[in-house]
Design an enzyme around this catalytic site. Structure first.
Site, PDB file in Angstrom:
ATOM      1  N   ILE A  37       0.943  -1.288   0.060  1.00 54.54           N
ATOM      2  CA  ILE A  37       0.164   0.005   0.073  1.00 54.54           C
ATOM      3  C   ILE A  37       0.932   1.287   0.041  1.00 54.54           C
ATOM      4  O   ILE A  37       1.766   1.422   0.797  1.00 54.54           O
ATOM      5  CB  ILE A  37      -0.865   0.014   1.165  1.00 54.54           C
ATOM      6  CG1 ILE A  37      -1.746  -1.231   1.437  1.00 54.54           C
ATOM      7  CG2 ILE A  37      -1.824   1.257   1.138  1.00 54.54           C
ATOM      8  CD1 ILE A  37      -2.544  -1.475  -0.024  1.00 54.54           C
ATOM      9  N   LYS A  38       0.564   2.139  -0.913  1.00 52.65           N
ATOM     10  CA  LYS A  38       1.523   3.181  -0.936  1.00 52.65           C
ATOM     11  C   LYS A  38       0.575   4.526  -0.576  1.00 52.65           C
ATOM     12  O   LYS A  38      -0.581   4.914  -0.710  1.00 52.65           O
ATOM     13  CB  LYS A  38       1.729   3.653  -2.422  1.00 52.65           C
ATOM     14  CG  LYS A  38       2.960   4.507  -2.929  1.00 52.65           C
ATOM     15  CD  LYS A  38       3.137   4.282  -4.319  1.00 52.65           C
ATOM     16  CE  LYS A  38       4.260   5.070  -4.885  1.00 52.65           C
ATOM     17  NZ  LYS A  38       4.123   5.233  -6.364  1.00 52.65           N
ATOM     18  N   VAL A  39       1.418   5.291   0.417  1.00 46.37           N
ATOM     19  CA  VAL A  39       0.498   6.346   1.082  1.00 46.37           C
ATOM     20  C   VAL A  39       1.332   7.454   0.913  1.00 46.37           C
ATOM     21  O   VAL A  39       2.724   7.378   0.935  1.00 46.37           O
ATOM     22  CB  VAL A  39       0.254   5.890   2.682  1.00 46.37           C
ATOM     23  CG1 VAL A  39      -0.804   4.919   2.882  1.00 46.37           C
ATOM     24  CG2 VAL A  39       1.499   5.812   3.459  1.00 46.37           C
TER      25      VAL A  39
END
Ligand code: E4P
Length: 218
Positions: free
Chosen positions: A82-84
């Site tokens: 997951i890229k935040v």
């Protein structure tokens, strides 16, 4: 150094995966939008081609929204990362997800202080964008040097430095000299890494000599 490819083009990823040189993939909202396809379909196809981490970026900007999107994305495949964004809500989301055992890539890092925060939030990867710093007259590679220096002081920080916004083979080589863990590279730059005129010339000479001598291996 691990090589990730920075694209949402499934055909490109398939070809590069067959080379055996690909360790992972990064996408972002711009790249997925450019593919003209649904996020879920694109990420699912990429994860079937590449067993390493595949970054899929949330579009929400608040913690609850990011968590809701992350839950959907991580269900797609076990290698979804997951890229935040590097914001207070992004780092809060990062901590929660990594505590749950989900890989997280903290993106849009432009300073050593931000990288330190990402590492303290337990990020699997932090992505400093070097090309975009060069674009505004700053020294992108200097940021990688600073982050590597800081991370080496604290062996308990396990976050990997994922060099992003890579524009040339020189960026890859300089990042490798600094010991950066990963470079995410656009397909054209990845292909450029193979090239040297003396390789082409040398191969042509070897083949010409071989043919002239009428030799065969079989
Ligand atoms: C990284 O994860 C980003 O997708 C990417 O490297 C951004 O690069 P750009 O500055 O060329 O858009």
């Amino acid at each position: 150094m691990k090589f990730f490819v920075d694209t949402a083009d499934v055909a490109e990823i398939k070809a590069l995966a067959e080379s055996g040189l690909l360790d992972g993939v990064t996408t972002n909202p711009t790249l997925v939008a450019k593919s003209g396809r649904k996020m879920r379909d694109v990420i699912s196809e990429i994860c079937a081609l590449v067993s390493g981490p595949v970054s899929a970026e949330v579009a929400a900007t608040d913690h609850e929204g990011m968590m809701a999107e992350a839950r959907i994305l991580r269900e797609i495949a076990r290698n979804v990362t997951i890229k935040v964004p590097l914001t207070p809500d992004g780092l809060r989301t990062c901590r929660k997800l990594t505590d749950d055992g989900t890989m997280v890539n903290v993106t849009l890092c432009f300073s050593p202080a931000q990288a330190l925060l990402a590492a303290k939030a337990g990020a699997t990867f932090v992505s400093p964008f070097i090309g975009r710093l060069d674009d505004i007259g700053e020294h992108g590679m200097g940021l990688i040097a600073d982050i590597m220096t800081i991370f080496r002081q604290y062996s308990y920080l396990k976050t990997e430095v994922l060099v992003a916004s890579v524009r040339s083979p020189l960026h890859v080589v300089e990042a490798a000299k600094l010991g950066a863990h990963v470079a995410t590279v656009p397909p054209p730059v990845l292909r450029q890494l193979f090239n040297h005129p003396l390789t082409d010339k040398g191969l042509a000479n070897f083949l010409a000599d071989w043919k002239k001598a009428g030799l065969s291996i079989a």
